[in-house]
Design a protein around this motif. Structure first.
Motif, PDB file in Angstrom:
ATOM      1  N   VAL A 159       0.975  -1.418   0.132  1.00  0.00           N
ATOM      2  CA  VAL A 159      -0.188  -0.176   0.005  1.00  0.00           C
ATOM      3  C   VAL A 159       0.148   1.593   0.376  1.00  0.00           C
ATOM      4  CG1 VAL A 159      -1.637  -1.072   0.892  1.00  0.00           C
ATOM      5  CG2 VAL A 159      -0.527  -0.071   2.197  1.00  0.00           C
ATOM      6  N   ARG A 160       0.003   2.005  -0.897  1.00  0.00           N
ATOM      7  CA  ARG A 160       1.122   3.661  -0.618  1.00  0.00           C
ATOM      8  C   ARG A 160       0.472   4.165   0.844  1.00  0.00           C
ATOM      9  NH1 ARG A 160      -1.222   6.483  -4.358  1.00  0.00           N
ATOM     10  NH2 ARG A 160      -3.116   7.409  -3.603  1.00  0.00           N
ATOM     11  N   PHE A 161       1.853   4.473   1.751  1.00  0.00           N
ATOM     12  CA  PHE A 161       0.918   4.936   3.132  1.00  0.00           C
ATOM     13  C   PHE A 161       1.094   7.142   3.292  1.00  0.00           C
ATOM     14  CE2 PHE A 161       3.439   6.684   7.805  1.00  0.00           C
ATOM     15  CZ  PHE A 161       1.993   6.704   7.546  1.00  0.00           C
ATOM     16  N   ARG A 162       0.567   7.608   3.096  1.00  0.00           N
ATOM     17  CA  ARG A 162       0.281   8.746   2.905  1.00  0.00           C
ATOM     18  C   ARG A 162      -0.247   9.767   3.545  1.00  0.00           C
ATOM     19  NH1 ARG A 162      -2.606  11.188  -2.083  1.00  0.00           N
ATOM     20  NH2 ARG A 162      -0.143  10.837  -3.003  1.00  0.00           N
ATOM     21  N   GLN A 163       0.635  10.333   4.599  1.00  0.00           N
ATOM     22  CA  GLN A 163       0.234  11.362   5.544  1.00  0.00           C
ATOM     23  C   GLN A 163       0.412  13.335   5.164  1.00  0.00           C
ATOM     24  OE1 GLN A 163       3.516  10.305   8.031  1.00  0.00           O
ATOM     25  NE2 GLN A 163       1.964  10.309   9.258  1.00  0.00           N
ATOM     26  N   ARG A 164      -0.090  13.255   5.227  1.00  0.00           N
ATOM     27  CA  ARG A 164      -0.736  14.447   4.687  1.00  0.00           C
ATOM     28  C   ARG A 164      -0.759  15.326   5.895  1.00  0.00           C
ATOM     29  NH1 ARG A 164      -3.068  15.698   0.521  1.00  0.00           N
ATOM     30  NH2 ARG A 164      -5.137  14.391   0.047  1.00  0.00           N
ATOM     31  N   LEU A 165       0.848  16.613   6.315  1.00  0.00           N
ATOM     32  CA  LEU A 165       1.470  16.704   7.439  1.00  0.00           C
ATOM     33  C   LEU A 165       1.258  18.322   7.588  1.00  0.00           C
ATOM     34  CD1 LEU A 165       5.006  15.312   6.824  1.00  0.00           C
ATOM     35  CD2 LEU A 165       3.147  14.614   8.569  1.00  0.00           C
ATOM     36  N   ASP A 166       1.361  19.485   8.479  1.00  0.00           N
ATOM     37  CA  ASP A 166       0.791  20.512   7.985  1.00  0.00           C
ATOM     38  C   ASP A 166       2.285  21.337   8.580  1.00  0.00           C
ATOM     39  OD1 ASP A 166       2.367  20.748  10.871  1.00  0.00           O
ATOM     40  OD2 ASP A 166      -0.013  20.823  11.849  1.00  0.00           O
ATOM     41  N   ALA A 167       2.932  22.451   8.494  1.00  0.00           N
ATOM     42  CA  ALA A 167       3.915  23.271   8.102  1.00  0.00           C
ATOM     43  C   ALA A 167       5.252  22.671   9.304  1.00  0.00           C
ATOM     44  CB  ALA A 167       3.705  24.959   8.651  1.00  0.00           C
ATOM     45  N   VAL A 168       3.588  22.133  10.759  1.00  0.00           N
ATOM     46  CA  VAL A 168       5.143  22.475  11.625  1.00  0.00           C
ATOM     47  C   VAL A 168       5.321  20.626  11.732  1.00  0.00           C
ATOM     48  CG1 VAL A 168       4.752  24.247  13.470  1.00  0.00           C
ATOM     49  CG2 VAL A 168       3.418  22.104  13.415  1.00  0.00           C
ATOM     50  N   GLY A 169       4.641  19.974  11.217  1.00  0.00           N
ATOM     51  CA  GLY A 169       5.278  18.400  10.349  1.00  0.00           C
ATOM     52  C   GLY A 169       3.927  17.660  11.635  1.00  0.00           C
ATOM     53  N   THR A 170       2.672  18.120  11.939  1.00  0.00           N
ATOM     54  CA  THR A 170       2.129  17.170  12.901  1.00  0.00           C
ATOM     55  C   THR A 170       1.061  16.263  11.602  1.00  0.00           C
ATOM     56  OG1 THR A 170       1.730  18.986  14.444  1.00  0.00           O
ATOM     57  CG2 THR A 170      -0.370  17.552  14.115  1.00  0.00           C
ATOM     58  N   ALA A 171       0.882  15.375  11.481  1.00  0.00           N
ATOM     59  CA  ALA A 171      -0.032  14.576  10.778  1.00  0.00           C
ATOM     60  C   ALA A 171      -1.613  15.388  10.865  1.00  0.00           C
ATOM     61  CB  ALA A 171       0.234  13.598  11.228  1.00  0.00           C
TER      62      ALA A 171
END
Length: 192
Positions: free
Chosen positions: A159-171
């Motif tokens: 699988v492709r594990f995709r995380q959307r991270l904000d500017a400070v690196g929080t998922a």
């Protein structure tokens, strides 16, 4: 008789006489009274109602632009204070809320505990109640149907594990998208 309700007939009669409609409206407002609230108070009430409605569906719902501070201790009186962000502050908040994707290819092995025709499978990696479970989405639901999986089947998905991270690196969100079958992992024999 056209089957109209008495309310509809009354509305039709009043539409023919706009002055009478204005008089009735003015009298109603006079009887009800008007609130003496400024625009900020009205906006705060609107936001509170919006949040309350959202919490009916999701108890932990909140508004993105809302910040609640509750000072405690002597000399604090939990009242409402208002502040406005400058244009610079709004741009900073926008930058913080922008996300970037971080993708990684991983293997998920386990048994199927849920299936949906729409192309979604839940794979639980162990038998314990608290074993991790992953929601794997198939971009082509037909591919899932062709596999003919069943509840309880053991699977090995790449699988492709995709995380959307904000500017400070929080998922902010994570998703698992099916890429293809993975080779089964063989256990290593342990000699007694």
């Amino acid at each position: 008789m056209t089957g109209n309700s008495w309310r509809e007939r009354r509305r039709e009669l009043l539409e023919d006489d706009p002055e009478r409609m204005a008089d009735i409206t003015a009298r109603l407002l006079d009887e009800m009274g008007t609130e003496d609230r400024d625009d900020e108070e009205i906006e705060a009430g609107h936001r509170a109602s919006q949040r309350a409605a959202g919490r009916e569906y999701a108890p932990d719902a909140r508004l993105d632009e809302e910040l609640q501070l509750r000072p405690t201790g002597p000399g604090t009186d939990g009242g409402v204070r208002r502040a406005r962000l400058t244009e610079r502050g709004r741009r900073y908040v926008e930058r913080l809320s922008e996300t970037r994707d971080r993708d990684q290819s991983i293997t998920i092995s386990g048994r199927i505990t849920e299936l949906r025709e729409s192309g979604w499978v839940k794979v639980k990696t162990g038998t314990a109640k608290n074993a991790p479970a992953y929601d794997v989405r198939f971009e082509e639901p037909g591919e899932l149907l062709r596999m003919r999986p069943g509840l309880g089947d053991n699977v090995h998905f790449r699988v492709r594990f995709r995380q959307r991270l904000d500017a400070v690196g929080t998922a902010r969100s994570t998703e698992y998208t099916y890429l293809g079958p993975a080779a089964e992992q063989t256990s290593i024999p342990i000699e007694p």
